[in-house]
Design an enzyme around this catalytic site. Structure first.
Site, PDB file in Angstrom:
ATOM      1  N   GLU A  94       0.835  -1.200   0.000  1.00 24.40           N
ATOM      2  CA  GLU A  94       0.000   0.000   0.000  1.00 24.40           C
ATOM      3  C   GLU A  94       0.868   1.248   0.000  1.00 24.40           C
ATOM      4  O   GLU A  94       1.972   1.242   0.531  1.00 24.40           O
ATOM      5  CB  GLU A  94      -0.915  -0.015   1.234  1.00 24.40           C
ATOM      6  N   CYS A 107       3.574   8.521   0.995  1.00 22.11           N
ATOM      7  CA  CYS A 107       4.100   7.579   1.977  1.00 22.11           C
ATOM      8  C   CYS A 107       4.194   6.231   1.259  1.00 22.11           C
ATOM      9  O   CYS A 107       3.178   5.664   0.860  1.00 22.11           O
ATOM     10  CB  CYS A 107       3.149   7.519   3.175  1.00 22.11           C
ATOM     11  N   CYS A 114       6.703  -7.171   6.664  1.00 23.18           N
ATOM     12  CA  CYS A 114       7.849  -6.636   7.409  1.00 23.18           C
ATOM     13  C   CYS A 114       8.411  -7.732   8.290  1.00 23.18           C
ATOM     14  O   CYS A 114       7.668  -8.558   8.815  1.00 23.18           O
ATOM     15  CB  CYS A 114       7.415  -5.453   8.272  1.00 23.18           C
ATOM     16  N   CYS A 118       7.176  -5.003  15.626  1.00 26.53           N
ATOM     17  CA  CYS A 118       6.646  -3.959  16.491  1.00 26.53           C
ATOM     18  C   CYS A 118       5.209  -4.330  16.879  1.00 26.53           C
ATOM     19  O   CYS A 118       4.371  -4.564  16.021  1.00 26.53           O
ATOM     20  CB  CYS A 118       6.679  -2.608  15.791  1.00 26.53           C
ATOM     21  N   CYS A 121       2.037  -2.319  15.482  1.00 23.41           N
ATOM     22  CA  CYS A 121       1.954  -2.018  14.046  1.00 23.41           C
ATOM     23  C   CYS A 121       1.259  -3.144  13.282  1.00 23.41           C
ATOM     24  O   CYS A 121       1.608  -4.317  13.426  1.00 23.41           O
ATOM     25  CB  CYS A 121       3.356  -1.798  13.484  1.00 23.41           C
ATOM     26  N   CYS A 339      -0.484   5.766   9.902  1.00 24.72           N
ATOM     27  CA  CYS A 339       0.719   5.040  10.321  1.00 24.72           C
ATOM     28  C   CYS A 339       0.361   3.750  11.031  1.00 24.72           C
ATOM     29  O   CYS A 339      -0.447   3.756  11.951  1.00 24.72           O
ATOM     30  CB  CYS A 339       1.526   5.852  11.327  1.00 24.72           C
TER      31      CYS A 339
HETATM   32  N1  SAH Z   1       9.849   0.410   9.482  1.00 28.70           N
HETATM   33  C1  SAH Z   1       9.971   1.840   9.435  1.00 28.70           C
HETATM   34  C2  SAH Z   1       8.918   2.543   8.592  1.00 28.70           C
HETATM   35  C3  SAH Z   1       7.470   2.087   8.710  1.00 28.70           C
HETATM   36  S1  SAH Z   1       6.521   2.562  10.109  1.00 28.70           S
HETATM   37  C4  SAH Z   1       9.977   2.395  10.825  1.00 28.70           C
HETATM   38  O1  SAH Z   1       9.765   1.648  11.766  1.00 28.70           O
HETATM   39  O2  SAH Z   1      10.253   3.570  10.983  1.00 28.70           O
HETATM   40  C5  SAH Z   1       6.251   4.278  10.041  1.00 28.70           C
HETATM   41  C6  SAH Z   1       5.984   4.885  11.422  1.00 28.70           C
HETATM   42  O3  SAH Z   1       4.693   4.511  11.923  1.00 28.70           O
HETATM   43  C7  SAH Z   1       6.969   4.417  12.462  1.00 28.70           C
HETATM   44  O4  SAH Z   1       7.407   5.495  13.227  1.00 28.70           O
HETATM   45  C8  SAH Z   1       6.135   3.472  13.303  1.00 28.70           C
HETATM   46  O5  SAH Z   1       6.669   3.302  14.571  1.00 28.70           O
HETATM   47  C9  SAH Z   1       4.805   4.156  13.287  1.00 28.70           C
HETATM   48  N2  SAH Z   1       3.675   3.304  13.677  1.00 28.70           N
HETATM   49  C10 SAH Z   1       3.549   1.980  13.503  1.00 28.70           C
HETATM   50  N3  SAH Z   1       2.351   1.552  13.963  1.00 28.70           N
HETATM   51  C11 SAH Z   1       1.700   2.643  14.413  1.00 28.70           C
HETATM   52  C12 SAH Z   1       0.398   2.871  14.977  1.00 28.70           C
HETATM   53  N4  SAH Z   1      -0.449   1.871  15.156  1.00 28.70           N
HETATM   54  N5  SAH Z   1       0.069   4.147  15.320  1.00 28.70           N
HETATM   55  C13 SAH Z   1       0.925   5.177  15.102  1.00 28.70           C
HETATM   56  N6  SAH Z   1       2.145   5.026  14.562  1.00 28.70           N
HETATM   57  C14 SAH Z   1       2.541   3.784  14.230  1.00 28.70           C
END
Ligand code: SAH
Length: 346
Positions: A94, A107, A114, A118, A121, A339
Site C-alpha cells: 500500500e 508515503c 515486514c 513492532c 503495528c 501510520c
Molecule cells: N519500518 C519503518 C517505517 C514504517 S513505520 C519504521 O519503523 O520507521 C512508520 C511509522 O509509523 C513508524 O514510526 C512506526 O513506529 C509508526 N507506527 C507503527 N504503527 C503505528 C500505529 N499503530 N500508530 C501510530 N504510529 C505507528
C-alpha cells in the site's frame, strides 16, 4: 518452451545501450528506451512511439516491464488517498497520498510485509514476503504524483518511507529508487524532501553516513529505555539502544544533519516522567526533533493513546531542554491509511 523474459528496468542505461549495439542498432536507442522507462514511466513497449514497430516487437520478445497496477484507491474525507498496489507477481503493498495546505506527501512501502515485530503495528502481523525492487518503489511515487496532479492540481512535493516494511533492511533497492527519483533522468526531486524512516538498524545507519546520502533520517524510537523498548519493539533486544545511539552519533558527526525521532506515547507504557527524561538524555548528543505521533489503534485495545496531560508533559520537558517538538495528527484513519494501519485489509 518460452524463454524467461528479463525485467528491463533492472538494466542500467549503459547496459541498455550495449544491448542495442549487440542487436546491430545504435547505442542511442538505449537512451530513448531508458527515457521511456523512467522519465515517461511507460507501461508497455507499445507506448514507445518514437521506436519502430519491429524494435518494439524485439523488446517485447526479450523483456517485460514489471509496472505496478494501482488496484483499488480509497479516498478519505480529509483528502488522504490510499493505493493498494498490485505487483507483477500478484502480491500487494500500500501507499498513501497525504495532502496538507502547502504540500503533498507520498508515503511509500519498501517491502511486502515486514520482518520486524513492532507490537503496535499492523504491518508486523504480515510476515515479510519479499523486498520491493527499485522500479516498484519508483512506480508508487509516480502513481501518487499523478494523483496529486489530478486531485490537488500540483505535483508531489515530499516522500516518506513510512509505508510497509523496514527500508534499511532493503537498503540497496531503496537507494537505487531514490537515485532514480532524484535524478533529472527520473523525477528530479530534491533529496531534501525525502525522509527514510527506520526502526533503527545501527549497522545500516552507519552505512548511510558512509555513503553520504542526502535524504533525511527519521528514527522510530518510542522509548529510550531498553526494558520498555524490548517489550514494544522486540528486535531492540538484538539492536539495543546503546548501539542505536552510537550509530546515530556517527551519523550526526558525518552528516551534521538533525535527527528526527518518531514517538508515540501510550497509556501505562511510556507516559511517565522517567520516560521523557530518558528521551531527553538519549537525544542530547545532536540537534533533535521529536515528532509525537498520535496512536492509530489496530486491535482490541492492548495499546492506548496516552492522556493529553502526558503529551503536554512530554512537550514541556522536551522544549525546556531545547528539543523541537511537533505533535502530529493522523490522517486517513477512516480508510486505514494512517501510520501502522497498512495491512491489506481485504
Ligand atoms: N519500518 C519503518 C517505517 C514504517 S513505520 C519504521 O519503523 O520507521 C512508520 C511509522 O509509523 C513508524 O514510526 C512506526 O513506529 C509508526 N507506527 C507503527 N504503527 C503505528 C500505529 N499503530 N500508530 C501510530 N504510529 C505507528
Amino acid at each position: 518452451m518460452g524463454i524467461i523474459k528479463k525485467d528491463i528496468r533492472a538494466l542500467t542505461k549503459d547496459q541498455l545501450r550495449e544491448f542495442f549495439v549487440n542487436e546491430g542498432d545504435k547505442a542511442f536507442r538505449g537512451n530513448q528506451v531508458y527515457e521511456w522507462l523512467w522519465q515517461k514511466s511507460a507501461h508497455s513497449f507499445d507506448d514507445m512511439t518514437n521506436l519502430s514497430k519491429s524494435t518494439r516487437q524485439m523488446l517485447e520478445n526479450n523483456f517485460t516491464i514489471n509496472h505496478i497496477k494501482v488496484d483499488t484507491m480509497q479516498r478519505s474525507n480529509d483528502g488522504t488517498v490510499k493505493n493498494a498496489v498490485r505487483l507483477h507477481d500478484g502480491l500487494v503493498v500500500e501507499s498513501v497520498l497525504i495532502p496538507t495546505e502547502s504540500r503533498t506527501t507520498a508515503c511509500v512501502s519498501s517491502q511486502v510485509g515486514c520482518s520486524l515485530d513492532c507490537r503496535f503495528c499492523a504491518t508486523a502481523r504480515l510476515k515479510r514476503m519479499r523486498n520491493l525492487n527499485p522500479d516498484e518503489i519508483y512506480d508508487q511515487v509516480v502513481a501518487i504524483d499523478q494523483e496529486s496532479r489530478l486531485y490537488h492540481n500540483r505535483p508531489l512535493s515530499n516522500i516518506v518511507f513510512m509505508g510497509m516494511g523496514e527500508p534499511l533492511m532493503n537498503y540497496n533497492n531503496v537507494l537505487k529508487a531514490i537515485d532514480k527519483i532524484t535524478s533529472p533522468e527520473g523525477l528530479g526531486m530534491s533529496p531534501k524532501r525525502i525522509v527514510v524512516s527506520t526502526s533503527g538498524v545501527p549497522k545500516m545507519i552507519k552505512k548511510m553516513a558512509d555513503d553520504s546520502v542526502k535524504f533525511k533520517l527519521a528514527v522510530s524510537l518510542h522509548s529510550a529505555i531498553d526494558e520498555v523498548r524490548d517489550t514494544i519493539m522486540p528486535f531492540n533486544k538484538t539492536f539495543p539502544l546503546k548501539d542505536l545511539r552510537e550509530a546515530l552519533q556517527y551519523w550526526y558527526t558525518k552528516t551534521k544533519n538533525r535527527i528526527t525521532y518518531e514517538y508515540v506515547v501510550w497509556k501505562g507504557i511510556n507516559d511517565r516522567r522517567i520516560d521523557v527524561e530518558a528521551l531527553v538524555r538519549f537525544c542530547k548528543f545532536a540537534p533533535s526533533k521529536v515528532n509525537l505521533i498520535e496512536y492509530n489503534p489496530i486491535d482490541d485495545g492492548e495499546f492506548q493513546q496516552a492522556n493529553p496531560e502526558a503529551i503536554d508533559m512530554y512537550q514541556r520537558v522536551l522544549e525546556a531542554n531545547s528539543i523541537t517538538v511537533t505533535i502530529r495528527r493522523s490522517r486517513g484513519k477512516d480508510i486505514d491509511a494512517a501510520c501502522g494501519q497498512l495491512a491489506n485489509k481485504k
